[in-house]
Design an enzyme around this catalytic site. Structure first.
Site, PDB file in Angstrom:
ATOM      1  N   GLY A   7       0.827  -1.195   0.000  1.00 25.54           N
ATOM      2  CA  GLY A   7       0.000   0.000   0.000  1.00 25.54           C
ATOM      3  C   GLY A   7       0.863   1.247   0.000  1.00 25.54           C
ATOM      4  O   GLY A   7       0.860   2.018   0.958  1.00 25.54           O
ATOM      5  N   SER A  10       0.592   7.653   0.169  1.00 24.45           N
ATOM      6  CA  SER A  10       1.346   8.741   0.793  1.00 24.45           C
ATOM      7  C   SER A  10       2.232   8.238   1.929  1.00 24.45           C
ATOM      8  O   SER A  10       3.467   8.330   1.873  1.00 24.45           O
ATOM      9  CB  SER A  10       0.385   9.808   1.308  1.00 24.45           C
ATOM     10  OG  SER A  10      -0.357  10.381   0.256  1.00 24.45           O
ATOM     11  N   LEU A  11       1.609   7.671   2.971  1.00 23.89           N
ATOM     12  CA  LEU A  11       2.370   7.235   4.133  1.00 23.89           C
ATOM     13  C   LEU A  11       3.260   6.046   3.796  1.00 23.89           C
ATOM     14  O   LEU A  11       4.433   6.002   4.179  1.00 23.89           O
ATOM     15  CB  LEU A  11       1.430   6.864   5.280  1.00 23.89           C
ATOM     16  CG  LEU A  11       2.106   6.364   6.558  1.00 23.89           C
ATOM     17  CD1 LEU A  11       3.045   7.424   7.122  1.00 23.89           C
ATOM     18  CD2 LEU A  11       1.074   5.933   7.582  1.00 23.89           C
ATOM     19  N   LYS A 178      -4.965   7.302  19.392  1.00 25.09           N
ATOM     20  CA  LYS A 178      -4.912   7.783  18.016  1.00 25.09           C
ATOM     21  C   LYS A 178      -6.307   7.830  17.414  1.00 25.09           C
ATOM     22  O   LYS A 178      -6.643   8.753  16.662  1.00 25.09           O
ATOM     23  CB  LYS A 178      -4.004   6.903  17.163  1.00 25.09           C
ATOM     24  CG  LYS A 178      -3.891   7.402  15.718  1.00 25.09           C
ATOM     25  CD  LYS A 178      -3.020   6.532  14.858  1.00 25.09           C
ATOM     26  CE  LYS A 178      -2.979   7.070  13.434  1.00 25.09           C
ATOM     27  NZ  LYS A 178      -2.176   6.235  12.528  1.00 25.09           N
TER      28      LYS A 178
END
Length: 299
Positions: A7, A10-11, A178
């Site tokens: 995946g 972005s991250l 979180k």
């Protein structure tokens, strides 16, 4: 260490890019991004800068590595788990938003599942280019808490590559904290097309604080000790430190993509309902984002 990043958006691209400075990394990415990385390497810009040359593929089947880092959207976790199950890994680390991802991975994979939270900011500007919008920290450890030599080894590998990393024994608390941060920031900024700092100001602050408190109360109902004050302080600290950032959910809405509302606010609503708790702020935010999704991504 051999590492697969499943995946590489972005991250995933940011983490994979930094890890590739010291380790053998394979990015599982979409066609255009994988093509660009294979042709010219992966460029990191912003708070972290480098040009690295990890392996890149669009086919995640049959891969083998010491570690798989899962960074797909929460609604793609089940599919990712089935694909990863065709390979072999010593450990799998979820760095995804929302809750429930580790349990989904564990249903399909025999490898130990580690849980992670990440506060680095990242935006995939174009194929082959990811911008680090803020240097943060990675916390990782066994998904049910406690210690493990495997988590320690992964933490050391991350530190070696230059990622600020904490090997934590209290991942259940950290995951819920979180979640409280995301529940307070993400849906509000997504619905209002604002940056994270908007939730610090009236009138959004009252809604953000209500959603955060509800999340902490739900965590306690599930046996995780997360005080309202702790959750609120975390939410407002993250909002202040990332004041000019666009949350991942806001990015999804701006791009007309499906969001992770079901694994964030929706998860709070569902877990609270199982225990007879009311979560009106999270319920309303979930309903509004789902309405947007229905009209925009399915309409």
């Amino acid at each position: 260490m051999q590492i697969v990043v499943f995946g590489a958006g972005s991250l995933g691209s940011l983490l994979g890019g930094v890890l590739a400075r010291e380790h053998e990394v394979t990015l599982v990415a979409r066609d255009a991004h994988a093509d660009a990385v294979r042709a010219d390497g992966l460029r990191l810009e912003g708070e972290l800068e480098a040009v690295v040359h990890p392996r890149a593929t669009t086919d995640g089947t049959g891969l083998e590595a010491d570690l798989a880092v899962v960074a797909v959207k929460a609604f793609d976790t089940e599919s990712a788990a089935k694909t990863l199950a065709t390979g072999r890994f010593d450990a799998v680390l979820s760095v995804q938003n929302g809750m429930g991802n580790e349990a989904t991975l564990a249903e399909s994979l025999e490898a130990p599942i580690l849980s992670g939270t990440v506060t680095y900011g990242a935006i995939l500007r174009e194929s082959g280019l990811v911008e680090c919008t803020g240097v943060g920290e990675i916390a990782l450890g066994p998904r049910d808490g406690g210690r493990s030599s495997l988590a320690t080894a992964v933490g050391e590998a991350f530190e070696q590559a230059g990622l600020e990393t904490t090997v934590a024994e209290d991942m259940p608390v950290r995951r819920w904290r979180k979640l409280a941060v995301n529940a307070g920031i993400n849906p509000i900024t997504a619905l209002t097309a604002t940056e994270n700092g908007a939730v610090l100001e009236s009138p959004a602050n009252a809604v953000a604080r209500a959603a955060t408190r509800e999340t902490a109360r739900t965590a306690r109902a599930t046996g995780v000790s997360l005080a309202n004050r702790d959750a609120l302080e975390a939410m407002e600290t993250v909002a202040a430190e990332t004041r000019t950032n666009t949350s991942s959910m806001a990015q999804d809405v701006l791009a007309g993509r499906r969001t992770e509302i079901d694994s964030i606010s929706g998860y709070v609503v569902d877990r609270a309902a199982e225990r007879g708790l009311e979560t009106p702020a999270n319920r309303l935010l979930t309903a509004l984002v789902r309405t947007w999704e229905r009209e925009t991504t399915h309409g």
